[in-house]
Design an enzyme around this catalytic site. Structure first.
Site, short mmCIF file in Angstrom:
data_model
loop_
_atom_site.label_atom_id
_atom_site.label_comp_id
_atom_site.label_asym_id
_atom_site.label_seq_id
_atom_site.Cartn_x
_atom_site.Cartn_y
_atom_site.Cartn_z
CG HIS A 128 -0.92 7.83 6.30
ND1 HIS A 128 -0.74 9.14 6.33
CD2 HIS A 128 0.03 7.33 5.01
CE1 HIS A 128 0.21 9.48 5.25
NE2 HIS A 128 0.61 8.41 4.45
CG ASP A 167 -1.85 9.94 -0.92
OD1 ASP A 167 -0.62 9.18 -1.20
OD2 ASP A 167 -1.93 11.05 -0.20
#
Length: 363
Positions: free
Chosen positions: A192, A262
């Site tokens: 992230h 993702d």
């Protein structure tokens, strides 16, 4: 009929805005991923899901709802599911006096099936179609972003517990999505926030972290690759690598289901071949590599959703200019993830024998 709807986007709040409806009606949009900000209570969530389906019944409504610290809905009757590591710990627990060897493993598998059923049945009762579960990453002990989300360290244990959990999901009428191929648990970096690099050889990765994907290839209905670079295999993160998605996942391991990227807003998805890329460039790279659907998360709350509108416009332009070809096979894989049959209503679910038994089996 939609030819190919690869974009999975988010919506801003507790109900649909006019802008949300316009985006969801676009033929390139194939679904919605929900977050905590989309939750107030069960009635509100159920109404939101009905609103989404009223725009287009074929839209896939998904959520990250694994248990433990990754569970979007936790109140108003939703069961607090244990982290997946609790199932692994149950497997490793010594047998009680007089029990046969392997009893703990069987008990853990039964608990995993129960967890899958409770997870899927509660979500489906509110109108959610798919949870991005199970996590197939191995817990190597150094990854804070994976940690207790993993079922364990041993690929064989992870595979059997995941198989059991997927059975519970299937009993609820929900599909599954294994993540994060070929494995995120070895690296410490959080994708992230930065680009993790796993320098192991292909042989080492296939022998451990990627092994569950081969063993479960006939059971997995969807897979989500990791935004991790494995430089001894490819210089691109797995989600943008045809070597990983087509040569290895599909051809070598035999996977035939859907591939989701993702979240393309993650930092590790914003750099390809050392160059910073836009959402659209990342989406096109993922689709070209072999993804069927691409996730663009948490962008409806950025500048009133401008990044989503730009991605839709840019992908539309790419189709018209011939820079990207729509895929009927990808669309068929997306549609195959939509549940078949009506779920139990919440009140009916709460008193059903299967559900109450499943609750009693949770660790």
């Amino acid at each position: 009929m939609t030819v190919h709807a690869p974009l999975i986007i988010d919506v801003a709040g507790l109900s649909l805005t006019r802008a949300d409806c316009q985006r969801l009606a676009h033929p390139l949009v194939g679904g919605v991923i929900l977050f905590g900000r989309n939750w107030q209570n069960r009635d509100q969530l159920t109404t939101l899901c009905r609103q989404i389906k009223s725009v287009r019944p074929d839209l896939l409504i998904a959520v990250d709802h694994e248990g433990g610290r990754v569970q979007r809905f936790r109140t108003d009757g939703f069961t607090h599911l244990p982290p997946m590591a609790a199932l692994g710990a149950l497997w490793m627990r010594p047998e009680k006096a007089g029990e046969m060897t392997g009893t703990s493993a069987l008990r853990a598998c039964a608990a995993a099936t129960a967890a899958g059923y409770v997870l899927g049945a509660e979500l489906r009762a509110c109108g959610v179609d798919l949870s991005f579960s199970p996590v197939l990453d191995l817990d190597h002990g150094g990854s804070s972003v994976i940690g207790d989300r993993a079922l364990g360290r041993d690929a064989r244990v992870v595979t059997l517990l995941a198989q059991a959990l997927m059975l519970g999901l299937k009993q609820s009428g929900m599909g599954n999505c294994g993540k994060h191929f070929p494995g995120h648990g070895f690296v410490k970096a959080d994708s992230h926030l930065e680009i993790p690099v796993d320098s192991r050889s292909l042989k080492a990765i296939l022998a451990e972290d990627a092994a569950p994907y081969g063993w479960l290839s006939s059971s997995l209905e969807a897979v989500m690759p990791a935004h991790v670079i494995y430089p001894k295999v490819d210089r691109r993160p797995a989600g943008f690598s045809a070597r990983w998605l087509q040569d290895i996942l599909r051809h070598r391991l035999g996977f035939t289901g859907a591939i989701f990227s993702d979240d393309l807003s993650m930092e590790a998805a914003r750099f390809i071949d050392g160059q910073r890329v836009s959402f659209t460039e990342a989406a096109l790279a993922a689709l070209a590599a072999g993804a069927d659907m691409v996730l663009l998360c948490n962008q409806s709350i950025v500048e009133d959703g401008t990044p989503i509108d730009a991605a839709i416009d840019d992908l539309s332009r790419a189709v018209l200019q011939g820079d990207w070809a729509l895929s009927a096979a990808s669309e068929a894989r997306r549609q195959a993830l939509l549940p078949v049959g009506a779920p139990l209503a919440w009140d009916e679910l709460m008193v059903s024998e299967r559900y109450m038994h499943a609750l009693s089996m949770l660790p």
